[in-house]
Scaffold this motif. Sequence first.
Motif, PDB file in Angstrom:
ATOM      1  N   LEU A   1      39.818  24.973  67.247  1.00  0.00           N
ATOM      2  CA  LEU A   1      39.802  25.508  65.871  1.00  0.00           C
ATOM      3  C   LEU A   1      38.864  24.700  64.988  1.00  0.00           C
ATOM      4  CD1 LEU A   1      43.451  26.350  64.693  1.00  0.00           C
ATOM      5  CD2 LEU A   1      41.604  27.934  65.213  1.00  0.00           C
TER       6      LEU A   1
ATOM      7  N   PHE B   1      35.527  26.230  63.012  1.00  0.00           N
ATOM      8  CA  PHE B   1      35.354  26.268  61.554  1.00  0.00           C
ATOM      9  C   PHE B   1      34.137  25.458  61.109  1.00  0.00           C
ATOM     10  CE2 PHE B   1      39.465  28.206  61.664  1.00  0.00           C
ATOM     11  CZ  PHE B   1      39.405  29.101  60.604  1.00  0.00           C
TER      12      PHE B   1
ATOM     13  N   LYS C   1      35.323  34.715  66.196  1.00  0.00           N
ATOM     14  CA  LYS C   1      36.379  35.174  65.279  1.00  0.00           C
ATOM     15  C   LYS C   1      37.629  35.603  66.041  1.00  0.00           C
ATOM     16  CE  LYS C   1      38.494  38.149  62.262  1.00  0.00           C
ATOM     17  NZ  LYS C   1      39.488  39.201  62.499  1.00  0.00           N
TER      18      LYS C   1
ATOM     19  N   VAL D   1      39.364  32.565  67.565  1.00  0.00           N
ATOM     20  CA  VAL D   1      40.111  31.820  66.547  1.00  0.00           C
ATOM     21  C   VAL D   1      41.430  32.514  66.244  1.00  0.00           C
ATOM     22  CG1 VAL D   1      40.109  31.253  64.086  1.00  0.00           C
ATOM     23  CG2 VAL D   1      38.162  30.631  65.504  1.00  0.00           C
ATOM     24  N   LYS D   2      41.404  33.843  66.111  1.00  0.00           N
ATOM     25  CA  LYS D   2      42.643  34.582  65.832  1.00  0.00           C
ATOM     26  C   LYS D   2      43.638  34.422  66.979  1.00  0.00           C
ATOM     27  CE  LYS D   2      45.295  37.408  63.538  1.00  0.00           C
ATOM     28  NZ  LYS D   2      46.557  37.142  64.220  1.00  0.00           N
TER      29      LYS D   2
ATOM     30  N   HIS E   1      43.321  25.031  58.219  1.00  0.00           N
ATOM     31  CA  HIS E   1      42.269  25.887  58.756  1.00  0.00           C
ATOM     32  C   HIS E   1      42.585  27.366  58.537  1.00  0.00           C
ATOM     33  CE1 HIS E   1      40.741  22.281  60.887  1.00  0.00           C
ATOM     34  NE2 HIS E   1      39.603  22.910  60.723  1.00  0.00           N
ATOM     35  N   PHE E   2      43.874  27.696  58.535  1.00  0.00           N
ATOM     36  CA  PHE E   2      44.204  29.106  58.302  1.00  0.00           C
ATOM     37  C   PHE E   2      43.838  29.522  56.878  1.00  0.00           C
ATOM     38  CE2 PHE E   2      46.847  32.814  57.492  1.00  0.00           C
ATOM     39  CZ  PHE E   2      46.509  33.582  58.595  1.00  0.00           C
TER      40      PHE E   2
ATOM     41  N   LYS F   1      41.248  28.481  55.308  1.00  0.00           N
ATOM     42  CA  LYS F   1      39.811  28.756  55.390  1.00  0.00           C
ATOM     43  C   LYS F   1      39.561  30.114  56.042  1.00  0.00           C
ATOM     44  CE  LYS F   1      38.704  23.815  55.976  1.00  0.00           C
ATOM     45  NZ  LYS F   1      38.175  22.817  56.923  1.00  0.00           N
ATOM     46  N   TYR F   2      40.376  30.418  57.037  1.00  0.00           N
ATOM     47  CA  TYR F   2      40.251  31.714  57.740  1.00  0.00           C
ATOM     48  C   TYR F   2      40.507  32.863  56.766  1.00  0.00           C
ATOM     49  CZ  TYR F   2      41.331  35.376  61.188  1.00  0.00           C
ATOM     50  OH  TYR F   2      41.354  36.541  61.910  1.00  0.00           O
TER      51      TYR F   2
END
Length: 1131
Positions: A747, A751, A812, A815-816, A846-847, A849-850
């Motif tokens: 992760l 990012f 993407k 990451v999900k 980080h979520f 930022k997602y």
Amino acid sequence: SGGLCHSYRESRWANQHTPPQFQGQTESVIKNLNLYKQTSWVFCNGRHDLNSDSNLALDYKNWLRKSCKDVEQLVSFICNPEVLLRGRYLIIFLLLSPVDTEKDPVFDIYKAFIKHTEEENIISVCESQSTYLKWRELIKEKCDSDIEHLSINELTLSEINGTIMTMGPFSQSSVRLLPSSGSSTVVLTQKDEDLLTALDVLCTNQCESVDDENSSEFHEFRKSVEKEFYRGGKVKWWNFYFCHKDKEKPFIKRDKYENVMKLIRSQWRDSNDMCVLLNLFHHPGCGGTTLAMHVMWDLRHEFRCAVLKDNSMPKTEVAIQVIKLMKLESEKPSPVLLLVDSKETDNPYDLVISIRKAAVEENFSVSADDAPNWKVIILNCVRSHSPKQQYRQHNQTQNQFITASLTPQEQKDFEKKLKELEETHDKPENFYSFMIMKNNFDQKYIDDLAHNTLENFDFSKKESELFAFLALLNTYVEESEISLSLCEDFLGMKFIRWREDSVLERMNPYSNLLIIDRIQESGGYEGLRILHQTIASACLAELERSCYKKVSEITMQMLHYDLFFSTFVVKNRLMRSIERMLIERQRKKDGDERELFSPLVHKIHNQQGRQTIQEIFVKASSRFVTSASIPQALARYLYINERDFPEALKWAEKAKDIKENPYTFDTIGQIHKSNLKSNMDREKQEKSHNPEDLDTNIKIAINGMKAFERAQQLADKEDEPQEEPPDDDSEDYPRKSYNVYGYVRMLEIAFLVFEILSKLPFFDEHNPMKKKYLQSFLRGNKLNTLCDEDNEITNWYVKIINEHERFLVKLKSDVKEIFDILNCYFAYIKGVCKFDSMNHQIVCDHFKKYVHLFCSTPEEMTKEKEHQSNLTLKLDVQEQKLFLEKNQADTFSGILQHLDKPAEKIEMVTECYAFLQKTGNQKQNSQMKINYILSNIVLYFLKPKSKHVKSYRFLSGLLSETLQEIGLCYHLPDPYYLALLLFWPSPTEENTEIGKYVTAIRKSSHKYLSKLFNKRSTIARLYLGKGEGLKRLVSKPKLDESFLPKMPRDTLAQLWWNGDIFKEKAIISRLHRVSGTIEQGAVYANYGQQKILVRPARLSGIRSGFSTEKVSFYIGFAINGPLAYDIKYEN
């Protein structure tokens, strides 16, 4: 049967082997045959007790052809210095029948031994004079050697045995006793003790002698034992025995003695756990282990007491022996007190878990009256450089600490003891370890002692050099020493049998600071060390101050000597100590994290910097060619301290080539991640940007992702315990617990890549349209159709991105997927340590930022609808899904975690699912319905009067309808978890379907979540309460609310961990205790005629013996099925 071995095994244990079993790798043979730990009886020419042709004795001709070679290899193995120290063993030929011809296997074996060892190492014992004369003549004729001075032939065997038994000034009672039920005692036979290879058992009559304790010999023995201890030797049971017998001169009772005693007794009396861990944190050399042994000595009539000899032994084997000790010679169990000596970095919970499992598997029937004695208490003495801080970070009801500082009363006790010693010993002021403590660890006293001893230190002398090596080792490595045989070889001494103190004589004038210890490893041997760690440290500082010898020079000099690294039994331990000195990092004073490097590396770095560090590690890597830890540690130093990523990568790759494990791959990933961050920081300072930097950075990111992915794959594969633990971990991970670190690090790199892309001119995140281009590209749209800028730099960037399109476009979705995996981990798995909470925080950050990058704002969605009015429904669905994703509520595990979040969000989530479940296809619709039902249940807990909460009847009907659609083979455990919540029987109503849902959830969770469950326990978020409908479900956060105003979260977590939470009134009043049975070790919840299989939340909750018993317990609902908490036996 009927032979000498048979007679021996009637009272002692001996493993029965054959010569071929001693072939193979030395370490494997030693480990597999239990050499050093138990007697090995090797049959070189058949056995009479085995009825097979292959075990018949052979005549000489056939023996020579078929067996002689194997026996010669056996002799070669025995005489190998890796197995027995050269010159420090004795070979005895016990001749019970004549050997009068050279055509005899016994004579061939004798000849084999004289090929591999000196003749003075071989003694012949013959009871018969005629047998001796024939044997002597045969050897004289065929070997040209006279063995008269190496023979015993005029004493009977019983006389020889009696002489050996009485050697030394004392002998212990041959009958050793253990406490048993009802204040009785049982005999610990020598044979039973032979089988307890891991344990040093303390008996109730320990040290009670059959000799005259008033004799001068015993008096001298007492003086020597006391002198050794007060100089700095390890405490022995004799030290406590002498003080016990002499009431006027008691053993010094430390201030924390009563605290530790109360701690043990309270846990024995009150804890529900079969195995309890108590930690005693202590500074090295401050008397922590001595205090623990003092307490154990005084509890030896109440517990069966033992000290773990070797903390590196397999924990499963230790556990089996502990359970054996508990039930030895008795139909009823006796409580065991086990003392373990460990370091900060050791994981004591492995032993706790192993003992609990061994207890369950033992099949030993325990009645209700005996249950309190079916208990093991581990007193874990943890050497720590910050014991007080460690104590504060743990549950203080199960821990104590002792520091290098005396209370006023302790200082008076030491003053009094000095006066007592002055009455019986010459110059007790030279008992330096005692004097250090008496002076309350005064640094000036220690420094003066070092200065005065090393006043004329001459490093050119071997004795001085050896002392410097000891000072270095004993300063930086706890429990380190150099074997006497190595010291003798280093000093060029010829070994003199029976005079081990000759090394001390050679080491004058430093011998007053040295002591010889008995080391238990490898059959036992003598080792030389400095009396106390503080003395070693002061001597090292004095060498630097007065002799201008830096620690780096002493380290390099030590690495220079081949003698310390060639194959040898005791050198393995020395090599481990040298390796630990270079790589072992201490725990930071203010947390669970460890320092970046070992104290030695920190010191050398601060004094001399990179070049010296690298020279030392390069030399060390040539010495430790099979160790991945040395190149790995150098790689870490180079990328963290020096930012030299290419050189760091070279050494990390070398470590990986030696050993592929999660930690070596993780180090490679960390180097790439740090390199990427460093590049980004540098580029922020530069005014102009070069597209080549983008190409370089993406390539670094790809390599980092691959390394972390491989680290995670290896961690997921580790279903079986590792054959050996990693020498050192790459970052600050707990040993053997890489868990989900690979996912978290992937992760982080992803990012960083998103950040790099968002800085490109055509993806600028500050421009809403360009940010949309980035979103669209990362969702899979071609860059050429998105970017309308046309200039040389832009085209160059586009070309580079197109070259890496496959990696970037997949990022993407990767990451999900990682977020979903980690969501499951944090929702379903019991957190093991602070590292899990740290990782959770990193993932949450980080979520956010997602969400910022991929989840559009309501304003953006409104504008989108105005532009595309013909796609309103599609955009509505997209808007709802984005909202769920943004709030981590698009997965079942994510919704479950809303139990800990504000009610407003879950209310909106429920509203979203109400809309979405009506719009998707059937497969999507099933999961939408499942998530909708769970969101309703969570909303009910947080805001029961919300207009969006559906009734229990409605939710049950919707779930029944969904289960009809998907059946019992759904790919996720989610629907079956809901079935447990909504369809669990009530006291008045059975549900015949529930059993199949329990089976379904176990199958599905094992298939879907087995990687996450690897070596970890699941956690119940919801419990069975006393109401009806949804009211009978109780959430863990609601239960926690009763305690959090009154106690810290850490303390509350400890109550849940050890099960004591279920004694609290707030829990008892809200949860429903279910009646059930235990049959064949399995737990069932009983509802009328219906029995539902549940899993015990704690293995220690079940007695062994497979007795069928009535029980009661609380039910918790975990993602892999119902759990039974606080199991109580009705009888």
